[in-house]
Design an enzyme around this catalytic site. Structure first.
Site, short mmCIF file in Angstrom:
data_model
loop_
_atom_site.label_atom_id
_atom_site.label_comp_id
_atom_site.label_asym_id
_atom_site.label_seq_id
_atom_site.Cartn_x
_atom_site.Cartn_y
_atom_site.Cartn_z
N HIS A 24 0.81 -1.22 0.00
CA HIS A 24 0.00 0.00 0.00
C HIS A 24 0.84 1.27 0.00
O HIS A 24 0.60 2.20 0.78
CB HIS A 24 -0.97 0.00 1.18
CG HIS A 24 -2.00 -1.07 1.13
ND1 HIS A 24 -3.11 -1.10 1.93
CD2 HIS A 24 -2.09 -2.20 0.36
CE1 HIS A 24 -3.83 -2.18 1.68
NE2 HIS A 24 -3.22 -2.85 0.71
N GLU A 37 -13.02 1.22 -5.02
CA GLU A 37 -13.74 2.49 -5.12
C GLU A 37 -13.25 3.35 -6.28
O GLU A 37 -12.06 3.37 -6.61
CB GLU A 37 -13.56 3.31 -3.84
CG GLU A 37 -14.10 2.65 -2.59
CD GLU A 37 -13.90 3.48 -1.34
OE1 GLU A 37 -14.27 3.00 -0.26
OE2 GLU A 37 -13.38 4.62 -1.44
N TYR A 62 -12.87 10.19 3.14
CA TYR A 62 -13.50 9.05 2.47
C TYR A 62 -13.70 7.84 3.38
O TYR A 62 -14.19 6.81 2.94
CB TYR A 62 -12.70 8.71 1.20
CG TYR A 62 -12.85 9.84 0.20
CD1 TYR A 62 -13.83 9.82 -0.77
CD2 TYR A 62 -12.06 10.99 0.31
CE1 TYR A 62 -14.02 10.89 -1.63
CE2 TYR A 62 -12.24 12.06 -0.55
CZ TYR A 62 -13.22 12.01 -1.51
OH TYR A 62 -13.42 13.08 -2.36
#
Length: 388
Positions: free
Chosen positions: A168, A261, A271
């Site tokens: 990530h 998303e 978010y």
């Protein structure tokens, strides 16, 4: 109710999240059966596919004004590729911390490249005690002489803090259409909570000037104990960042177990990750969805089951006139090229083209063709042109 714009099913293999690697992204870990649905039962693809070149774990690409391409390979090589697919390695690439999802990442041209010859690139940098983090740097691209090279490389941004793990990083880069601002996607490094921690830039989209300094009109710049570079927060693993023809910024990001998303990126918006998501944790624990917390910005499209998105463009060319204004997203686990259509601020998946390989990157060529990079060793660059 979760936003699922999908209609019929095919079987694919999915993998669970391993230490440092998103299963959706890297295909590592324990294998389990998932059902992936495809809303686009296309009998005949509307494009022809031409293989241009192949690479070792390609990650990103961009076009030079003369039609040549720059392609990054995750292990730390940057290739100059001509229109025939001939590759030339570029000298001066920084040392990268390679492994898992880490290595050499994005590559984009400076808005004033025609005069400055500056390029921006992202990579993963090693730290102390097995820590690491993404950085963004810029350098002058020298093409004259026997060997192209990067000169005067300087780092202008770093993920804070460096942490353990190899997943990530995100480190996607996009310039605003006016060229004044640089946006960087920064993943939450599989650490969850930092996405909501305003003292770090993990799990954020940041907005900078091209030299790496912070604009004084950023939404949180005057708040105490908050990084002024933050533009939005509550993100997970941002693997696509692009502006549409109206100048609006969009991002796509991998959800946890499902719940990928597509977001309209709004100044100062949160978010919601990891408090909310359209997916759940890999160990089966439920995550409340966005409907339960209206204070968080919800995605415009969420994919359940996953598509494992990577790469994002908005098409503006003339070769496929019916697709002008559409977004295209590469699919890793879904092995697809996904077209998204828009109606104002609303979006939906319109078509899905099965590519029979994991798609890492999508770009539009200067002549209006669509180019994709396949993921992994031997990943090909494919040029998509209208079917005859």
């Amino acid at each position: 109710m979760r936003n699922i714009g999908l209609s019929f099913s095919i079987a694919i293999l999915m993998v669970a999240c391993s230490n440092g690697d998103d299963a959706q992204a890297n295909g590592s870990g324990a294998v389990e059966q998932q059902t992936l649905t495809d809303i686009s039962p296309v009998d005949r693809k509307p494009f022809e596919t031409t293989a241009i070149a192949s690479f070792d774990e390609p990650w990103a690409m961009t076009f030079l004004p003369d039609g040549q391409m720059l392609v990054s390979e995750k292990a730390g090589k940057l290739q100059l590729v001509d229109v025939r697919g001939q590759k030339t390695g570029i000298n001066g690439v920084p040392e990268v911390d390679y492994g898992g999802q880490g290595g050499l990442g994005d590559i984009v041209l400076a808005p004033d490249f025609a005069t400055s010859k500056m390029v921006y690139l992202s990579w993963v940098e090693a730290g102390d005690n097995d820590n690491r983090g993404a950085v963004v740097g810029r350098a002058r691209l020298e093409l004259a002489g026997q060997k192209p090279s990067l000169k005067n490389l300087e780092i202008i941004w770093k993920q804070q803090p460096k942490v353990v793990g190899r997943g990530h990083f995100s480190h996607r880069i996009a310039f605003s259409p006016d060229g004044k601002y640089l946006f960087i996607g920064s993943g939450e490094r599989q650490k969850f909570a930092p996405a909501q921690n305003m003292a770090t830039n993990l799990g954020k989209i940041v907005r900078l000037y091209p030299d790496g300094t912070v604009p004084k009109d950023n939404p949180f710049v005057d708040q105490e104990d908050v990084l002024g570079e933050i533009w939005t927060l509550g993100h997970r693993n941002i693997l696509g960042l692009a502006f549409d023809s109206k100048g609006r910024l969009w991002n796509q990001e991998m959800g946890p177990r499902d719940g990928d998303e597509l977001n309209l990126v709004l100044r100062g918006a949160n978010y919601g990750y990891p408090i909310v998501s359209e997916g759940d944790h890999y160990d089966g624990r439920k995550i409340p969805n966005h409907e339960t917390h209206p204070e968080f910005e919800a995605p415009k499209v969420a994919w359940v089951p996953t598509i494992a998105p990577s790469g994002l463009i908005f098409y503006s060319g003339d070769l496929f006139p019916a697709w002008k204004g559409s977004a295209f997203i590469g699919g890793l686990a879904s092995q697809a090229l996904i077209r998204v259509s828009f109606d104002g601020d609303n979006a939906k998946e319109a078509e899905r083209f099965m590519m029979d390989n994991r798609i890492r990157e999508v770009e539009q060529g200067p002549e209006g063709a669509i180019y994709v990079l396949e993921d992994g060793e031997g990943g090909r660059m494919l040029k998509l042109t209208p079917a005859r």
